[in-house]
Design an enzyme around this catalytic site. Structure first.
Site, PDB file in Angstrom:
ATOM      1  N   GLN A 214       0.864  -1.178   0.000  1.00 16.50           N
ATOM      2  CA  GLN A 214       0.000   0.000   0.000  1.00 16.50           C
ATOM      3  C   GLN A 214       0.900   1.228   0.000  1.00 16.50           C
ATOM      4  O   GLN A 214       2.128   1.096  -0.006  1.00 16.50           O
ATOM      5  CB  GLN A 214      -0.929  -0.015   1.228  1.00 16.50           C
ATOM      6  N   ASP A 319      -9.181   2.803  -3.853  1.00 16.61           N
ATOM      7  CA  ASP A 319      -9.995   1.810  -4.550  1.00 16.61           C
ATOM      8  C   ASP A 319     -11.483   2.105  -4.298  1.00 16.61           C
ATOM      9  O   ASP A 319     -11.967   1.751  -3.244  1.00 16.61           O
ATOM     10  CB  ASP A 319      -9.620   0.390  -4.127  1.00 16.61           C
ATOM     11  N   GLU A 503     -15.414   6.380   8.298  1.00 20.73           N
ATOM     12  CA  GLU A 503     -14.281   6.158   7.397  1.00 20.73           C
ATOM     13  C   GLU A 503     -14.048   7.318   6.440  1.00 20.73           C
ATOM     14  O   GLU A 503     -12.922   7.681   6.135  1.00 20.73           O
ATOM     15  CB  GLU A 503     -14.552   4.879   6.608  1.00 20.73           C
TER      16      GLU A 503
END
Length: 570
Positions: A214, A319, A503
């Protein structure tokens, strides 16, 4: 803590490429303990390889609302035996696939809903969440997709039951702000352990994440720990920093101009930059059905190509986003591997600078000079190839069309964040971000509404922090304050209404969580908690800290970044 001799062990890369290429190999069990990242340990296989047709059939049957559920399920016995039983039973009359799964697997438990005490301030709520989000998995079940780690760690929350690489840095910022330096040290130790065990830090500690990494924030983690432990942290983790760098640069020595290999790219003028890449080209186990559907929607492209680009977008952390697509409304036009991302290369510039600093701390001036030279070369390549002179902002480079892309995204702030931008260009980026991305509830990820979660109208905590700190690095304090204040107001309004942090946020207004993407909005939430604490302490003076967002906007930010500017800012 992990003994230094284990941290510094020199390990060979595992036979991951063969195991993760999609070939069903005979399962070799591995020690499900985080005691020693021995080079004799076989790379554990992900569930789609372990379970073959059973995994495919369960996911395609959509037995669970979230495809990640079965990817995280634990086989109750040897997967080869379960698979043999399945092949024998599946064509029998009355066979019940869900019953077969329930008998042969332990499904992940639904997390207990956390009910915070009434009347908590924002800071009190976050401080109370740290133990709720802390996990310890020194030992796991033999065939679990979860990878053991030697120390405890903080997870994001919701469906994300494991540690995630780039999330963790922003979570650590909050842990440090709360005084939990022991937890910061433990999480850094875990990532050092993963580098020794796998040759890189995977997307998360799951077998199905081993084929990719990542955004590389490990250097930032070490720099953060060094604020508390001094140069000892730099010296201790120098071997792991070097290994991570080797992972990202693997194959560079054989590249000719115009060629790419895995994560590294050599442009026609010889400039070396990097891209995101996943070693596998199959559907992601955690999003199996969705990936298959995406590939089927574009029969003009090989499915394996689409799978690789979907996976590589997951490696990017974004993503998904219009940033990676030819058609923002059609996910199957994604082509992540043909794009050189500006944020990734800014982060690798920071890794090279941290390697130089760590080498100097260890007394190796010659090696420090070599890393400085690599950082300077990358900085020049960023300025040459990742600056859109027509638009006036940093952007991604398109390998397929050999030109800079025009789209403005929040990634344009990363060169400012790592002090790699020229001063005049930083001013232009600040103006562009203010004009095109700044919204009532914070900084939008892009200005495109695609329905993907890394697009408008969503704003994400890590990108708010990168923007605010990057803008401060170049004296753009007014814009930095606007980003900080608007995002904090959004977080506070949402917390006031729902008593949780989430989030992502809809930044077109304040008080609403974000939408789009492959799964429902998750709460918790690690990186939002961390960034919120840091921002609270930015808007309130140290002598008078605030536990919630004040009702009136302060005149200025109370603190400035502690990074030393590079030559680019002089």
């Amino acid at each position: 803590m992990i003994p230094p001799e284990i941290r510094r062990s020199v390990l060979l890369q595992k036979a991951i490429k063969l195991a993760l290429a999609g070939t069903l190999l005979t399962f070799a069990s591995f020690s499900a303990t985080a005691a020693d990242p021995s080079s004799d340990t076989e790379t554990p296989q992900p569930p789609d390889i372990l379970l073959g047709p059973l995994f495919n059939d369960v996911q395609n049957a959509k037995l669970f609302p979230d495809q990640k559920t079965f990817a995280d399920a634990i086989p109750n016995s040897d997967p080869l035996m379960i698979l043999a039983d399945y092949r024998m039973q599946r064509n029998q009359s009355g066979f019940d696939l869900r019953h077969f799964v329930d008998v042969n697997f332990t499904l992940p438990k639904a997390g207990e809903k956390y009910v915070p005490p009434a009347g908590q301030s924002l800071r009190e709520h976050i401080d109370g969440l740290w133990p709720v989000l802390t996990r310890s998995t020194k030992n796991v079940e033999k065939w679990d997709s979860l990878l053991p780690l030697p120390e405890s760690y903080v997870v994001p929350g919701g469906r994300f039951r494991e540690i995630y690489y780039w999330d963790s840095y922003f979570t650590m910022l909050g842990l440090a702000e709360s005084g939990h330096w022991d937890k910061v040290a433990d999480m850094v130790a875990n990532f050092g352990y993963e580098i020794d065990a796998w040759g890189h830090i995977p997307n998360g500690n799951r077998t199905y994440y081993l084929s990719r990494s990542q955004p590389p924030f490990f250097a930032f983690m070490i720099e953060l720990l060094a604020q508390h432990e001094g140069d000892d942290a730099l010296k201790e983790y120098l071997p792991q920093l070097q290994k991570e760098y080797a992972y990202w640069m693997e194959g560079v020595e054989t590249l000719q101009p115009g060629q790419q290999n895995q994560r590294v790219v050599k442009l026609e003028d010889g400039s070396v930059l990097n891209r995101y890449w996943d070693d596998r080209d199959t559907p992601r186990p955690e999003s199996w059905v969705e990936d298959i559907a995406t590939a089927k929607s574009n029969p003009n492209r090989p499915a394996t190509e689409i799978y690789r680009d979907l996976r590589s977008a997951a490696a990017s952390g974004w993503d998904f986003s219009s940033r990676w697509m030819d058609n923002p409304q059609q996910l199957s036009t994604i082509r992540t591997t043909t794009i050189v991302p500006v944020d990734l290369n800014a982060l690798l510039y920071q890794l090279e600078k941290t390697l130089a600093r760590a080498s100097a701390a260890a007394g190796d001036r010659a090696e420090a000079s070599q890393y400085d030279a690599l950082a300077n070369a990358r900085q020049k390549a960023i300025e040459m190839h990742l600056w859109n002179n027509k638009e006036g902002w940093y952007a991604d480079y398109d390998l397929q069309n050999n030109k800079i892309r025009d789209q403005l995204t929040a990634a344009a702030l990363f060169p400012l964040y790592v002090n790699a931008a020229a001063k005049d260009r930083a001013v232009k980026v600040a103006a562009a971000a203010q004009a095109h991305l700044l919204q009532p509830g914070g900084l939008a990820t892009t200005s495109v509404k695609s329905g993907q979660q890394w697009d408008a109208p969503n704003g994400w905590a890590p990108l708010q922090w990168v923007a605010a700190e990057g803008l401060q690095n170049y004296g753009q304090d007014d814009v930095a304050m606007e980003v900080t204040w608007r995002f904090l107001t959004n977080v506070q309004h949402t917390y006031d209404r729902e008593k949780k942090l989430v989030e992502k946020y809809d930044v077109s207004s304040t008080g609403t969580g974000g939408g789009g993407g492959e799964y429902p909005l998750q709460d918790g939430f690690g990186w939002t908690n961390g960034v919120t604490l840091k921002m609270l302490d930015l808007i309130c003076p140290q002598e008078k800290p605030c536990d919630s967002v004040p009702s009136t906007r302060p005149a200025s930010l109370s603190a400035t970044p502690t990074k030393t500017p590079s030559a680019a800012t002089q």
